[in-house]
Design a protein around this motif. Structure first.
Motif, PDB file in Angstrom:
ATOM      1  N   LEU A  14      -4.107   5.699   1.531  1.00 29.58           N
ATOM      2  CA  LEU A  14      -3.962   7.014   2.148  1.00 29.58           C
ATOM      3  C   LEU A  14      -4.856   8.044   1.475  1.00 29.58           C
ATOM      4  CD1 LEU A  14      -0.088   7.141   2.591  1.00 29.58           C
ATOM      5  CD2 LEU A  14      -1.773   6.982   4.411  1.00 29.58           C
ATOM      6  N   ALA A  15      -5.754   7.594   0.598  1.00 29.50           N
ATOM      7  CA  ALA A  15      -6.648   8.517  -0.093  1.00 29.50           C
ATOM      8  C   ALA A  15      -7.702   9.042   0.870  1.00 29.50           C
ATOM      9  CB  ALA A  15      -7.323   7.810  -1.272  1.00 29.50           C
ATOM     10  N   GLY A  16      -8.191  10.236   0.590  1.00 24.66           N
ATOM     11  CA  GLY A  16      -9.239  10.814   1.401  1.00 24.66           C
ATOM     12  C   GLY A  16     -10.559  10.090   1.217  1.00 24.66           C
ATOM     13  N   PRO A  17     -11.554  10.379   2.057  1.00 22.99           N
ATOM     14  CA  PRO A  17     -12.846   9.697   1.953  1.00 22.99           C
ATOM     15  C   PRO A  17     -13.518   9.985   0.608  1.00 22.99           C
ATOM     16  CG  PRO A  17     -12.963  11.566   3.468  1.00 22.99           C
ATOM     17  CD  PRO A  17     -11.525  11.375   3.142  1.00 22.99           C
ATOM     18  N   GLN A  18     -13.980   8.893  -0.035  1.00 26.76           N
ATOM     19  CA  GLN A  18     -14.719   8.944  -1.295  1.00 26.76           C
ATOM     20  C   GLN A  18     -13.908   9.588  -2.431  1.00 26.76           C
ATOM     21  OE1 GLN A  18     -18.470  10.854  -0.526  1.00 26.76           O
ATOM     22  NE2 GLN A  18     -19.230   9.163   0.710  1.00 26.76           N
ATOM     23  N   LEU A  74       0.423   8.613 -10.061  1.00 25.85           N
ATOM     24  CA  LEU A  74      -0.312   8.832  -8.818  1.00 25.85           C
ATOM     25  C   LEU A  74      -1.623   9.545  -9.154  1.00 25.85           C
ATOM     26  CD1 LEU A  74      -0.300   8.623  -5.716  1.00 25.85           C
ATOM     27  CD2 LEU A  74       0.772  10.884  -5.664  1.00 25.85           C
ATOM     28  N   ALA A  75      -2.728   8.861  -8.913  1.00 26.64           N
ATOM     29  CA  ALA A  75      -4.030   9.372  -9.322  1.00 26.64           C
ATOM     30  C   ALA A  75      -4.418  10.608  -8.533  1.00 26.64           C
ATOM     31  CB  ALA A  75      -5.086   8.281  -9.158  1.00 26.64           C
ATOM     32  N   ASP A  76      -5.312  11.396  -9.122  1.00 25.03           N
ATOM     33  CA  ASP A  76      -5.805  12.608  -8.474  1.00 25.03           C
ATOM     34  C   ASP A  76      -6.543  12.230  -7.185  1.00 25.03           C
ATOM     35  OD1 ASP A  76      -6.216  15.428  -8.418  1.00 25.03           O
ATOM     36  OD2 ASP A  76      -8.289  15.103  -9.026  1.00 25.03           O
ATOM     37  N   GLY A  77      -6.134  12.828  -6.063  1.00 20.86           N
ATOM     38  CA  GLY A  77      -6.733  12.531  -4.773  1.00 20.86           C
ATOM     39  C   GLY A  77      -6.095  11.380  -4.032  1.00 20.86           C
ATOM     40  N   ASP A  78      -5.124  10.703  -4.632  1.00 24.23           N
ATOM     41  CA  ASP A  78      -4.487   9.555  -3.995  1.00 24.23           C
ATOM     42  C   ASP A  78      -3.163   9.982  -3.374  1.00 24.23           C
ATOM     43  OD1 ASP A  78      -4.222   7.016  -3.124  1.00 24.23           O
ATOM     44  OD2 ASP A  78      -3.897   6.087  -5.084  1.00 24.23           O
ATOM     45  N   ALA A  79      -2.584   9.100  -2.536  1.00 25.23           N
ATOM     46  CA  ALA A  79      -1.330   9.388  -1.839  1.00 25.23           C
ATOM     47  C   ALA A  79      -0.576   8.092  -1.610  1.00 25.23           C
ATOM     48  CB  ALA A  79      -1.597  10.098  -0.516  1.00 25.23           C
ATOM     49  N   ARG A  80       0.733   8.214  -1.459  1.00 24.29           N
ATOM     50  CA  ARG A  80       1.605   7.103  -1.104  1.00 24.29           C
ATOM     51  C   ARG A  80       2.572   7.577  -0.029  1.00 24.29           C
ATOM     52  NH1 ARG A  80      -1.749   4.965  -3.564  1.00 24.29           N
ATOM     53  NH2 ARG A  80      -1.604   3.351  -5.196  1.00 24.29           N
ATOM     54  N   GLY A  81       3.053   6.631   0.796  1.00 29.05           N
ATOM     55  CA  GLY A  81       3.926   7.047   1.888  1.00 29.05           C
ATOM     56  C   GLY A  81       4.832   5.935   2.369  1.00 29.05           C
ATOM     57  N   ALA A  82       5.824   6.333   3.147  1.00 29.29           N
ATOM     58  CA  ALA A  82       6.752   5.412   3.802  1.00 29.29           C
ATOM     59  C   ALA A  82       6.654   5.644   5.298  1.00 29.29           C
ATOM     60  CB  ALA A  82       8.178   5.638   3.307  1.00 29.29           C
ATOM     61  N   TYR A  83       6.722   4.570   6.073  1.00 26.04           N
ATOM     62  CA  TYR A  83       6.518   4.687   7.520  1.00 26.04           C
ATOM     63  C   TYR A  83       7.675   4.055   8.283  1.00 26.04           C
ATOM     64  CZ  TYR A  83       5.283  -0.275   7.860  1.00 26.04           C
ATOM     65  OH  TYR A  83       5.321  -1.649   7.826  1.00 26.04           O
ATOM     66  N   ARG A  84       7.706   4.413   9.547  1.00 28.23           N
ATOM     67  CA  ARG A  84       8.703   3.862  10.463  1.00 28.23           C
ATOM     68  C   ARG A  84       8.103   3.818  11.857  1.00 28.23           C
ATOM     69  NH1 ARG A  84      14.550   6.666  11.977  1.00 28.23           N
ATOM     70  NH2 ARG A  84      15.192   5.141  13.540  1.00 28.23           N
ATOM     71  N   ASN A  85       8.288   2.713  12.552  1.00 32.75           N
ATOM     72  CA  ASN A  85       7.796   2.580  13.923  1.00 32.75           C
ATOM     73  C   ASN A  85       8.841   3.105  14.904  1.00 32.75           C
ATOM     74  OD1 ASN A  85       5.400   1.326  13.093  1.00 32.75           O
ATOM     75  ND2 ASN A  85       6.370  -0.698  13.088  1.00 32.75           N
ATOM     76  N   ILE A  86       8.410   3.977  15.799  1.00 33.49           N
ATOM     77  CA  ILE A  86       9.304   4.557  16.788  1.00 33.49           C
ATOM     78  C   ILE A  86       8.590   4.542  18.140  1.00 33.49           C
ATOM     79  CG2 ILE A  86      10.500   6.025  15.125  1.00 33.49           C
ATOM     80  CD1 ILE A  86       8.817   8.360  16.092  1.00 33.49           C
ATOM     81  N   ASN A  87       9.274   4.992  19.149  1.00 33.30           N
ATOM     82  CA  ASN A  87       8.674   5.186  20.476  1.00 33.30           C
ATOM     83  C   ASN A  87       9.385   6.371  21.105  1.00 33.30           C
ATOM     84  OD1 ASN A  87       7.430   5.039  22.930  1.00 33.30           O
ATOM     85  ND2 ASN A  87       8.129   2.974  23.443  1.00 33.30           N
ATOM     86  N   VAL A 101       3.564  11.449  -0.034  1.00 35.21           N
ATOM     87  CA  VAL A 101       3.359  12.408  -1.114  1.00 35.21           C
ATOM     88  C   VAL A 101       1.922  12.246  -1.598  1.00 35.21           C
ATOM     89  CG1 VAL A 101       4.338  10.752  -2.770  1.00 35.21           C
ATOM     90  CG2 VAL A 101       4.132  13.162  -3.387  1.00 35.21           C
ATOM     91  N   ARG A 102       1.239  13.385  -1.800  1.00 31.12           N
ATOM     92  CA  ARG A 102      -0.185  13.376  -2.144  1.00 31.12           C
ATOM     93  C   ARG A 102      -0.418  14.193  -3.414  1.00 31.12           C
ATOM     94  NH1 ARG A 102      -2.536  14.838   2.624  1.00 31.12           N
ATOM     95  NH2 ARG A 102      -3.111  12.674   3.075  1.00 31.12           N
ATOM     96  N   ASN A 103      -1.315  13.689  -4.259  1.00 30.19           N
ATOM     97  CA  ASN A 103      -1.807  14.423  -5.415  1.00 30.19           C
ATOM     98  C   ASN A 103      -3.144  15.041  -5.017  1.00 30.19           C
ATOM     99  OD1 ASN A 103      -2.539  15.446  -7.879  1.00 30.19           O
ATOM    100  ND2 ASN A 103      -2.464  13.488  -8.982  1.00 30.19           N
ATOM    101  N   PRO A 104      -3.186  16.344  -4.708  1.00 26.40           N
ATOM    102  CA  PRO A 104      -4.421  16.946  -4.191  1.00 26.40           C
ATOM    103  C   PRO A 104      -5.586  16.755  -5.150  1.00 26.40           C
ATOM    104  CG  PRO A 104      -2.571  18.443  -3.917  1.00 26.40           C
ATOM    105  CD  PRO A 104      -2.089  17.324  -4.783  1.00 26.40           C
ATOM    106  N   LYS A 105      -6.759  16.560  -4.561  1.00 15.64           N
ATOM    107  CA  LYS A 105      -7.964  16.310  -5.342  1.00 15.64           C
ATOM    108  C   LYS A 105      -8.471  17.595  -5.992  1.00 15.64           C
ATOM    109  CE  LYS A 105     -11.579  13.805  -6.594  1.00 15.64           C
ATOM    110  NZ  LYS A 105     -11.466  12.661  -7.526  1.00 15.64           N
ATOM    111  N   LYS A 106      -8.856  17.476  -7.256  1.00 14.76           N
ATOM    112  CA  LYS A 106      -9.471  18.608  -7.955  1.00 14.76           C
ATOM    113  C   LYS A 106     -10.905  18.754  -7.459  1.00 14.76           C
ATOM    114  CE  LYS A 106     -10.566  20.374 -12.583  1.00 14.76           C
ATOM    115  NZ  LYS A 106      -9.898  21.670 -12.380  1.00 14.76           N
ATOM    116  N   ARG A 107     -11.207  19.898  -6.834  1.00  8.57           N
ATOM    117  CA  ARG A 107     -12.528  20.100  -6.236  1.00  8.57           C
ATOM    118  C   ARG A 107     -13.452  20.907  -7.134  1.00  8.57           C
ATOM    119  NH1 ARG A 107     -12.586  16.183  -2.491  1.00  8.57           N
ATOM    120  NH2 ARG A 107     -10.733  16.282  -1.166  1.00  8.57           N
TER     121      ARG A 107
END
Length: 516
Positions: free
Chosen positions: A119-123, A185-198, A326-332
């Motif tokens: 779930l991390a952003g590009p690069q 949780l590394a800087d710029g990385d993210a983790r999540g939980a999902y569920r399939n619905i309709n 949950v995301r650890n925002p990247k230091k820009r």
């Protein structure tokens, strides 16, 4: 049942050893409240009891939650969890008698699963970099974790536990939240939980949820804004989705009030109208900005720091996936306030719900008018108009019209022979009808969660509006011109009908019929 051949009592002697093995340490140094988050310990509870010999003893209970897929060892040829027939428990390495009491031993089923892809952003995170992040999901509830330390579990403000009306003493039912525990949780990385619905969310206006965040680990080293919570909903997880992200306010250890444990600043409260407006804005900007595309993440930030994003062409009318992360925002930059360090935290989410149902009513009207022009013609006029939301009294709000319809028509019966000489003796009845109907859908068929009127207003050229209208609007026009039973009367011209036989005056020609 130790030391027997048929342990699972299926009357079959099986010598195959094939199982997953999990290890829980019972050493004193691996227990205690300081080991919460380690050794599968999620909570502890201590109470003082009086024994039969009038001695007071301190009893400590431990709550263990072992992820089924995180086994320590695999024995035999077992490959998956589809054929688990029994569970074996054994203890080893003890040097003195010890009594273990199990208050509740059970398998916990969850509809939420860990999202295993990135779930991390590009690069932001290199694909081949090893990850030391630990991420587990479980549940916390009022009955098991009401005395939890350092922050006890409480129900969110305004939430009342349901009452079991089937019992005589009106027992309150348990209430729980989804817990996401993440560490390193590394800087710029993210983790999540999902569920399939309709689910079709177009008839709702808002998505809401309570969120709690606290520091995890040995030190209280988590600050406000170090992490953020996001909700992603769409038709898939990475190609077509909306995303709403909120910076987290951390609850200090030792807080007891629900307002502090569930701070209002953490609440997810997103308007679906804002998400749809964001997608329309992105689509308009793509016409002039070649750097934008459907595959790129288009994000705007609100004045209070919340972020709304869209990728691809998500559709609120067909939500198939729901992800909370949950995301650890990247230091820009050096001055953006981010320390760029890995974080450990425990996040609770509760009462994910849709609110503000679109219950606007509709109306419909019909009108008819008729006119008779002597013996020359009959004219009938009809008209009908129906708005979005109109329906019968026995229909639910979601079953009512999702379209606007208007129509009109005219029908005439004309005796054209009235304009011909009477002597011709010709009957020329003519029937003519004309009708038009326009049926405009509530939502654009090419972009099903955008209202049709908004889609028309979002394009600038008349040609584009005509194209959308042609693709979405249902138009019918009917014309009919009939000449039925055209005939010439016997005997030629007109006159009056013959009189009856017998005495009395005759009309122009006697009993044979009409005169010429």
């Amino acid at each position: 049942i130790p030391n027997t051949e048929d342990i699972n009592q299926d009357i079959t002697l099986s010598t195959i050893e094939s199982y997953f093995q999990y290890k829980v340490s019972m050493r004193p140094q691996d227990l205690g409240e300081f080991n919460i988050g380690k050794n599968y310990i999620t909570d502890t509870f201590e109470q003082t009891v009086t024994t039969a010999d009038e001695e007071e003893r301190v009893i400590r209970w431990y709550q263990f939650k072992i992820p089924v897929r995180e086994y320590d060892n695999r024995v035999g040829g077992i490959t998956d969890f589809r054929s688990i027939r029994f569970i074996r428990m054994f203890a080893k390495g003890w040097t003195e008698p010890v009594t273990l009491r199990f208050a509740r031993l059970e398998l916990i089923r969850g509809e939420w699963r860990r999202y295993l892809n990135s779930l991390a952003g590009p690069q932001e995170i290199e694909p081949d970099d090893p990850s030391a992040t630990v991420f587990n999901i479980s549940a916390v509830n009022i009955e098991e974790n009401g005395n939890r330390e350092p922050v006890p579990y409480v129900t969110p403000p305004g939430i009342i536990r349901e009452i079991d009306v089937g019992t005589a003493n009106q027992r309150r039912l348990n209430e729980q939240s989804l817990e996401m525990a993440v560490c390193d949780l590394a800087d710029g990385d993210a983790r999540g939980a999902y569920r399939n619905i309709n689910f079709d969310m177009r008839m709702y206006k808002r998505l809401r949820m309570f969120v709690h965040a606290e520091a995890a680990g040995d030190f209280e080293d988590l600050n406000d804004g170090d992490l953020s919570i996001f909700v992603r909903l769409g038709s898939d997880y990475n190609g077509n989705f909306y995303e709403y992200e909120v910076p987290l306010k951390v609850t200090p250890w030792g807080e007891l009030l629900p307002e502090d444990i569930w701070p209002q600043d953490n609440n997810i409260d997103v308007s679906f109208e804002d998400l749809k407006t964001l997608k329309l804005t992105r689509n308009t900007a793509m016409e002039t900005d070649p750097t934008l595309s459907l595959s790129n993440k288009y994000t705007v930030t609100t004045p209070d720091g919340k972020r709304l994003s869209v990728v691809g062409s998500p559709n609120l009318g067909n939500i198939r996936t729901l992800l909370i992360g949950v995301r650890n925002p990247k230091k820009r930059t050096a001055t953006d306030g981010d320390d760029g360090l890995a974080k450990c935290a425990e996040i609770w989410v509760n009462e994910l719900r849709l609110s503000d149902f679109d219950n606007r009513g509709g109306w419909a009207a019909t009108a008819t008018a008729s006119a008779k022009l002597a013996d020359f013609a009959n004219v009938n006029l009809t008209g009908m108009y129906s708005t979005i939301g109109f329906g019968s009294i026995d229909q639910t709000v979601n079953e009512r019209n999702k379209f606007e319809e208007r129509s009109y028509g005219v029908q005439t019966n004309v005796n054209l022979d009235k304009v011909l000489p009477q002597e011709a003796g010709v009957k020329v009845p003519m029937f003519f009808s004309f009708s038009e109907s326009f049926k405009s859908p509530q939502f654009n068929p090419l972009d099903p969660d955008i209202e049709f009127k908004s889609a028309l207003a979002n394009v600038s050229s008349q040609a584009d509006r005509d194209s959308i209208r042609f693709a979405g609007q249902e138009y019918n026009m009917r014309k009919s011109l009939n000449f039925t039973n055209v005939r010439k009367e016997k005997g030629g011209g007109g006159g009056t009908a013959p009189g009856p036989r017998g005495p009395g005056p005759q009309v122009m020609g006697g009993p044979k019929g009409l005169g010429g």
